[in-house]
Design a protein around this motif. Structure first.
Motif, PDB file in Angstrom:
ATOM      1  N   PRO A 127      -3.281   4.989  -0.185  1.00  0.00           N
ATOM      2  CA  PRO A 127      -1.888   4.822  -0.638  1.00  0.00           C
ATOM      3  C   PRO A 127      -1.126   3.786   0.181  1.00  0.00           C
ATOM      4  O   PRO A 127      -1.602   3.329   1.220  1.00  0.00           O
ATOM      5  N   ASN A 128       0.044   3.433  -0.289  1.00  0.00           N
ATOM      6  CA  ASN A 128       0.917   2.515   0.415  1.00  0.00           C
ATOM      7  C   ASN A 128       1.393   3.138   1.724  1.00  0.00           C
ATOM      8  O   ASN A 128       1.572   4.373   1.800  1.00  0.00           O
ATOM      9  N   CYS A 129       1.578   2.319   2.750  1.00  0.00           N
ATOM     10  CA  CYS A 129       1.922   2.831   4.088  1.00  0.00           C
ATOM     11  C   CYS A 129       3.160   3.711   4.051  1.00  0.00           C
ATOM     12  O   CYS A 129       3.173   4.808   4.634  1.00  0.00           O
ATOM     13  N   TYR A 155      12.802   1.923   6.614  1.00  0.00           N
ATOM     14  CA  TYR A 155      13.151   0.849   7.551  1.00  0.00           C
ATOM     15  C   TYR A 155      11.799   0.291   7.998  1.00  0.00           C
ATOM     16  O   TYR A 155      11.181   0.831   8.908  1.00  0.00           O
ATOM     17  N   GLN A 156      11.317  -0.738   7.310  1.00  0.00           N
ATOM     18  CA  GLN A 156       9.921  -1.145   7.418  1.00  0.00           C
ATOM     19  C   GLN A 156       9.708  -2.377   8.294  1.00  0.00           C
ATOM     20  O   GLN A 156      10.433  -3.375   8.176  1.00  0.00           O
ATOM     21  N   ALA A 157       8.684  -2.281   9.148  1.00  0.00           N
ATOM     22  CA  ALA A 157       8.359  -3.367  10.090  1.00  0.00           C
ATOM     23  C   ALA A 157       7.822  -4.590   9.354  1.00  0.00           C
ATOM     24  O   ALA A 157       7.220  -4.488   8.283  1.00  0.00           O
ATOM     25  N   SER A 159       5.300  -6.305  10.132  1.00  0.00           N
ATOM     26  CA  SER A 159       3.825  -6.370  10.075  1.00  0.00           C
ATOM     27  C   SER A 159       3.304  -5.878   8.724  1.00  0.00           C
ATOM     28  O   SER A 159       2.180  -6.192   8.333  1.00  0.00           O
ATOM     29  N   GLY A 160       4.127  -5.161   7.997  1.00  0.00           N
ATOM     30  CA  GLY A 160       3.739  -4.764   6.639  1.00  0.00           C
ATOM     31  C   GLY A 160       3.552  -5.959   5.722  1.00  0.00           C
ATOM     32  O   GLY A 160       2.902  -5.857   4.683  1.00  0.00           O
ATOM     33  N   SER A 161       4.127  -7.108   6.121  1.00  0.00           N
ATOM     34  CA  SER A 161       3.960  -8.315   5.281  1.00  0.00           C
ATOM     35  C   SER A 161       2.853  -9.225   5.827  1.00  0.00           C
ATOM     36  O   SER A 161       2.622 -10.293   5.281  1.00  0.00           O
ATOM     37  N   GLY A 162       2.217  -8.820   6.942  1.00  0.00           N
ATOM     38  CA  GLY A 162       1.093  -9.608   7.462  1.00  0.00           C
ATOM     39  C   GLY A 162       1.462 -10.487   8.649  1.00  0.00           C
ATOM     40  O   GLY A 162       2.617 -10.534   9.097  1.00  0.00           O
ATOM     41  N   HIS A 194      14.744  -5.406   0.097  1.00  0.00           N
ATOM     42  CA  HIS A 194      13.925  -6.059  -0.947  1.00  0.00           C
ATOM     43  C   HIS A 194      12.506  -6.184  -0.426  1.00  0.00           C
ATOM     44  O   HIS A 194      12.218  -7.059   0.389  1.00  0.00           O
ATOM     45  N   ILE A 195      11.631  -5.250  -0.861  1.00  0.00           N
ATOM     46  CA  ILE A 195      10.211  -5.323  -0.465  1.00  0.00           C
ATOM     47  C   ILE A 195       9.385  -5.345  -1.739  1.00  0.00           C
ATOM     48  O   ILE A 195       9.504  -4.439  -2.577  1.00  0.00           O
ATOM     49  N   ASP A 196       8.629  -6.428  -1.903  1.00  0.00           N
ATOM     50  CA  ASP A 196       7.848  -6.692  -3.110  1.00  0.00           C
ATOM     51  C   ASP A 196       8.826  -7.100  -4.233  1.00  0.00           C
ATOM     52  O   ASP A 196      10.015  -7.348  -3.973  1.00  0.00           O
ATOM     53  N   LYS A 205       8.989  -2.930  -6.521  1.00  0.00           N
ATOM     54  CA  LYS A 205       7.633  -2.372  -6.682  1.00  0.00           C
ATOM     55  C   LYS A 205       7.332  -1.412  -5.523  1.00  0.00           C
ATOM     56  O   LYS A 205       6.734  -0.354  -5.713  1.00  0.00           O
ATOM     57  N   GLU A 206       7.806  -1.764  -4.335  1.00  0.00           N
ATOM     58  CA  GLU A 206       7.574  -0.899  -3.162  1.00  0.00           C
ATOM     59  C   GLU A 206       8.227   0.458  -3.378  1.00  0.00           C
ATOM     60  O   GLU A 206       7.652   1.505  -3.061  1.00  0.00           O
ATOM     61  N   GLU A 207       9.421   0.465  -3.945  1.00  0.00           N
ATOM     62  CA  GLU A 207      10.134   1.724  -4.183  1.00  0.00           C
ATOM     63  C   GLU A 207       9.433   2.544  -5.275  1.00  0.00           C
ATOM     64  O   GLU A 207       9.282   3.765  -5.147  1.00  0.00           O
ATOM     65  N   VAL A 230      13.576  -0.972   2.767  1.00  0.00           N
ATOM     66  CA  VAL A 230      14.309  -2.026   3.480  1.00  0.00           C
ATOM     67  C   VAL A 230      13.442  -2.632   4.581  1.00  0.00           C
ATOM     68  O   VAL A 230      12.756  -1.898   5.312  1.00  0.00           O
ATOM     69  N   ARG A 231      13.442  -3.957   4.693  1.00  0.00           N
ATOM     70  CA  ARG A 231      12.728  -4.633   5.775  1.00  0.00           C
ATOM     71  C   ARG A 231      13.682  -4.836   6.938  1.00  0.00           C
ATOM     72  O   ARG A 231      14.810  -5.290   6.756  1.00  0.00           O
ATOM     73  N   ILE A 232      13.204  -4.490   8.137  1.00  0.00           N
ATOM     74  CA  ILE A 232      14.058  -4.638   9.333  1.00  0.00           C
ATOM     75  C   ILE A 232      13.312  -5.461  10.380  1.00  0.00           C
ATOM     76  O   ILE A 232      12.087  -5.578  10.314  1.00  0.00           O
ATOM     77  N   GLY A 237       5.573  -0.355  12.900  1.00  0.00           N
ATOM     78  CA  GLY A 237       6.106   1.003  12.747  1.00  0.00           C
ATOM     79  C   GLY A 237       7.168   1.080  11.675  1.00  0.00           C
ATOM     80  O   GLY A 237       8.188   0.396  11.732  1.00  0.00           O
ATOM     81  N   HIS A 238       6.877   1.913  10.666  1.00  0.00           N
ATOM     82  CA  HIS A 238       7.869   2.143   9.613  1.00  0.00           C
ATOM     83  C   HIS A 238       8.629   3.434   9.917  1.00  0.00           C
ATOM     84  O   HIS A 238       8.042   4.418  10.371  1.00  0.00           O
ATOM     85  N   SER A 239       9.926   3.396   9.669  1.00  0.00           N
ATOM     86  CA  SER A 239      10.763   4.592   9.838  1.00  0.00           C
ATOM     87  C   SER A 239      11.339   4.964   8.479  1.00  0.00           C
ATOM     88  O   SER A 239      11.567   4.087   7.635  1.00  0.00           O
TER      89      SER A 239
HETATM   90  C1  2RA Z   1       4.983  -3.494   3.379  1.00  0.00           C
HETATM   91  N1  2RA Z   1       4.190  -1.420   2.396  1.00  0.00           N
HETATM   92  O1  2RA Z   1       5.369  -2.836   4.340  1.00  0.00           O
HETATM   93  C2  2RA Z   1       4.160  -2.869   2.281  1.00  0.00           C
HETATM   94  C3  2RA Z   1       2.770  -3.404   2.259  1.00  0.00           C
HETATM   95  N2  2RA Z   1       2.069  -3.159   3.461  1.00  0.00           N
HETATM   96  O2  2RA Z   1       5.232  -4.706   3.253  1.00  0.00           O
END
Ligand code: 2RA
Length: 332
Positions: A127-129, A155-157, A159-162, A194-196, A205-207, A230-232, A237-239
């Motif tokens: 599954p998605n992180c 509140y997503q790190a 690194s989720g985008s690479g 805005h993620i994906d 799409k992420e939501e 949300v990207r922070i 580490g995602h919160s």
């Molecule tokens: C993100 N969950 O954090 C997505 C893909 N890893 O960008």
């Protein structure tokens, strides 16, 4: 007799993390093969003191025999190559979103729904992180009280985008005028809801992944999920701020007791001592951390909690490796 394991996308952020986790968790591997596109084929990656050459990913090599093939190379690569590998009798654990919602393809978090793997061979979806850490935290509470509705903000790190996104934040931290290429605007000193890509219903799409993957993992389409992702400007580490409305009236002390005794969960909840999880404290670990547990002031069936996990480990690589462990342990 050890395992023959392949990793497709071995040079990416998650692929490299998969190798780290395979080594750390001491999986009995007799042979490890690494695959990537032309860009990275021919390079070498060290594993357990051995330099392994990255092979070019082709239809042919996917027909070779593996006990497990870990994929983390994007949906397009999984769409093309995972079925070839599965048709050859290999078990594929795919970290992309390609197969997650496909009927008949298991979507697995070992702490939550390992039973779905019984007697199964073929493609298994990771599954998605942001979904993984939430369902790990909520599964034991769902068993006790029954979930009706989840409202989650993440509140997503970066690194989720690479790797490129990690680099972008580093560059902007050094130079505020460094251009933004990965995100729609600067991430340094900012937060981006805005993620994906956006769907016509206004959700990204992420939501929507958090909505439908959660329903599939719990095998319950009645669980209502409303997500804002949300990207922070955090590296790892995602919160998540999670609000759950249960069927039954929950008790905070019982919730803490349940979570403290649940597999894969660490309770960090003592506001008087400023005890709650944060990304920096959980980085490079495999547990899902829960804190800030409190009852809704108005709805007796509502509970808020704060959930943090390392998005590259439990959110991706570790969960995938734990699926191998679950299959090996239970001889599934
Ligand atoms: C993100 N969950 O954090 C997505 C893909 N890893 O960008």
């Amino acid at each position: 007799m050890g395992l023959i394991v392949g990793v497709v996308g071995a040079t990416g952020a998650v692929g490299r993390k998969m190798l780290q986790i395979l080594d750390e968790r001491k999986l009995p591997i007799d042979r490890l093969r690494l695959f990537a596109s032309e860009k990275s084929a021919g390079t070498t990656v060290s594993f357990r003191g051995e330099e392994i050459q990255v092979e070019l990913l082709t239809d042919e090599v996917m027909k070779d025999t593996f006990d497990y093939l870990l994929f983390s190379a994007g949906g397009g690569v999984s769409e093309k190559f995972a079925p070839i590998a599965a048709a050859a009798g290999n078990i594929v654990i795919d970290n992309s979103s390609q197969w997650r919602m496909t009927e008949g393809i298991p979507l697995i978090v070992p702490e939550v729904n390992p039973h779905v793997l019984k007697g199964y061979r073929g493609i298994i979806a990771n599954p998605n992180c942001s979904t993984i850490q939430m369902v790990v935290a909520l599964s034991p509470l769902h068993k006790r009280y029954g979930m009706k509705r989840i409202v989650v903000s993440t509140y997503q790190a970066v690194s989720g985008s690479g790797f490129k996104a990690i680099q972008e934040l580093e560059n902007q931290t050094k130079d505020e005028n460094h251009p933004n290429e990965v995100y729609t605007r600067k991430i340094f000193g900012n937060c981006i809801p805005h993620i994906d890509v956006f769907n016509e219903n206004g959700f990204t799409k992420e939501e929507l992944k958090m909505v439908y993957e959660t329903q599939k993992i719990f095998d319950n389409k009645d669980i209502q999920v409303n997500a804002t992702t949300v990207r922070i400007p955090v590296y790892y580490g995602h919160s998540e701020s999670v609000y759950v409305e249960f069927e039954e009236t929950p008790d905070v002390n019982e919730i803490k007791e349940i979570l403290s005794n649940s597999e894969g969960i660490v309770l960090m909840d003592n506001p008087e001592e400023n005890c709650y999880p944060t990304p920096l404290e959980v980085e490079n670990t495999d547990a899902t951390y829960v804190g800030r547990i409190r009852k809704d002031l108005f709805n007796p069936k509502g509970i808020s909690l704060w959930v943090v996990a390392d998005n590259l480990r439990k959110g991706a690589a570790t969960n995938a490796v734990q699926i191998i462990e679950a299959m090996e342990k239970n001889n599934l």
